[in-house]
Design a protein around this motif. Structure first.
Motif, short mmCIF file in Angstrom:
data_model
loop_
_atom_site.label_atom_id
_atom_site.label_comp_id
_atom_site.label_asym_id
_atom_site.label_seq_id
_atom_site.Cartn_x
_atom_site.Cartn_y
_atom_site.Cartn_z
N PHE A 74 19.34 22.71 59.14
CA PHE A 74 19.95 23.66 58.32
C PHE A 74 18.84 25.03 58.04
N LEU A 239 25.35 23.58 60.13
CA LEU A 239 25.68 22.47 59.51
C LEU A 239 26.32 21.30 60.28
N ILE A 363 21.11 23.42 50.30
CA ILE A 363 21.75 22.07 51.22
C ILE A 363 21.39 21.01 50.06
#
Length: 415
Positions: A74, A239, A363
């Motif tokens: 990510f 993702l 995240i």
């Protein structure tokens, strides 16, 4: 992060029961305390790894690798990192050979991660790599205190790090399991934990996420017999591995016998990436059996401003509507359009999660949000969220097969 629900669930009594159960779990389940941990020991350990080490390799599977990989993949596209990170997670021989071709053993440090210390996949790979590079200083072992792996590491005088108490593998990403490889690569683990802490405080201290998480969990639990498939539709390639982590977390935590009955229950996780899965799985969601709920994840700021050029193509003039449009705006328009189409169907439960931008804090928030949601749903469908007897059954059979194979080889050699 912002979570918008497009369905209703207002059973306050059940919501309060779930909240009180999760508050009580904090006394015995270790992952709840991870956002507040002191990262000084992790930082001190990272200082012991020489600067000439250019690559970090995680040898581990499932909870030992998926979370760190989700965070790394990510953040990596938008941040200049000091080291590359690779994951050896499979006994696929082609995969092992391919990954080894990408690294220089002399400038690589290996993190061998196994909670039990006896994971078959992990140690089959470790044995092979150790046969090529048998320097104990090149390895750090992360395991439970007193495990067979700790004893082995002590015997070769290699570095050892421990998992915190009562933290299961699939909930361990914010522990040494994830923090060490991420920190070694230059990812800001303090910001990661800060993001998790924001979600934790919002949930336990009457913030907006308390109401949202409780409503969502109660809806999933109440309707789990009908909407037993949960689709995570993430509109960013970054993702992809978060979706893989979610599939393990959701599937291994919620697919169980109920604690107080003989019924089998569970919610099946599906990870999708937009817009490409609009051209495949979306058809099944839109017109297939009404057994799926969908959560869309959008990123507001991709930290990339590339736009579609202002070019007219002969015979394709109708596509001039794209001219000058930033790609980050286009992908979110695609997401919004699919959401609107599903809302028009009236009988497909959907919600959306909006991530402000691509960084460690966001995240971290998303990770802890899903851990909390998993714990809540597990409590409400009456399962033990933190064991995995179905996985253990397969391991027992494999162990017997391996022992039988050794006996056959011994008989063949003695004959």
């Amino acid at each position: 992060m912002i979570n918008r629900l497009y369905f209703t669930s207002n059973n306050k009594q059940i919501q309060q029961h779930a909240f009180e159960a999760i508050k009580e779990e904090q006394n015995t389940i270790g992952y709840y305390a991870l956002p507040e941990q002191d990262i000084t020991p992790v930082s001190a350990y990272c200082q012991t790894i020489p600067e000439e080490i250019r690559t970090i390799v995680v040898i581990g599977i499932g909870g030992s690798s998926l979370g760190a990989k989700a965070i790394y993949e990510f953040v990596r596209p938008v941040k200049k990192l000091k080291r590359k990170l690779y994951f050896f997670e499979s006994t696929d021989p082609i995969n092992i050979t391919t990954l080894l071709s990408k690294i220089d053993l002399k400038t690589t440090h290996f993190l061998v991660i196994s909670k039990s210390g006896t994971t078959v996949e992990t140690f089959s790979i470790y044995k092979y790599i150790y046969s090529l590079h048998n320097d104990p200083k090149a390895y750090t072992f992360i395991t439970d205190p007193g495990s067979p792996l700790e004893q082995y590491a002590q015997s070769i005088q290699a570095s050892i790090l421990h998992l915190p108490n009562n933290v299961g593998g699939r909930f361990s990403v914010l522990s040494t399991v994830g923090l060490v490889p991420l920190a070694l690569c230059g990812i800001d683990i303090q910001a990661l934990l800060k993001g998790a802490q924001v979600v934790k405080e919002s949930f336990f201290n009457e913030g907006y996420l308390k109401d949202t998480l409780l409503k969502k969990a109660v809806y999933y639990a109440k309707n789990h017999a009908q909407y037993h498939i949960n689709c995570l539709f993430a509109y960013s390639e970054s993702l992809k591995y978060f979706c893989e982590w979610y599939v393990q977390l959701w599937g291994e935590s919620l697919g169980k016998h109920q604690r107080h009955s003989a019924f089998h229950v569970g919610l099946t996780p599906i990870g999708l990436i937009g817009p490409k899965d609009q051209h495949s799985f979306l058809q099944l969601i839109m017109e297939g059996t009404r057994d799926k709920s969908v959560t869309f994840i959008k990123i507001e700021d991709f930290n990339d401003r590339i736009t579609i050029p202002d070019i007219t193509l002969p015979h394709l003039e109708s596509l001039d509507v794209l001219n000058g449009l930033p790609f980050e705006k286009l992908i979110n328009m695609q997401c919004d359009s699919v959401m609107e189409a599903l809302l028009n169907e009236k009988d497909i439960p959907i919600d959306s999660i909006i991530i402000p931008k691509t960084d460690e804090e966001n995240i971290g928030s998303l990770i802890f949000y899903y851990e909390l949601l998993t714990s809540l749903v597990g409590e409400l469908i009456d399962v033990n969220t933190y064991d995995q007897p179905g996985v253990e059954a397969g391991k027992i059979i494999l162990k017997k097969k391996l022992e039988d194979n050794i006996q056959k080889l011994e008989q063949k050699n003695s004959g």
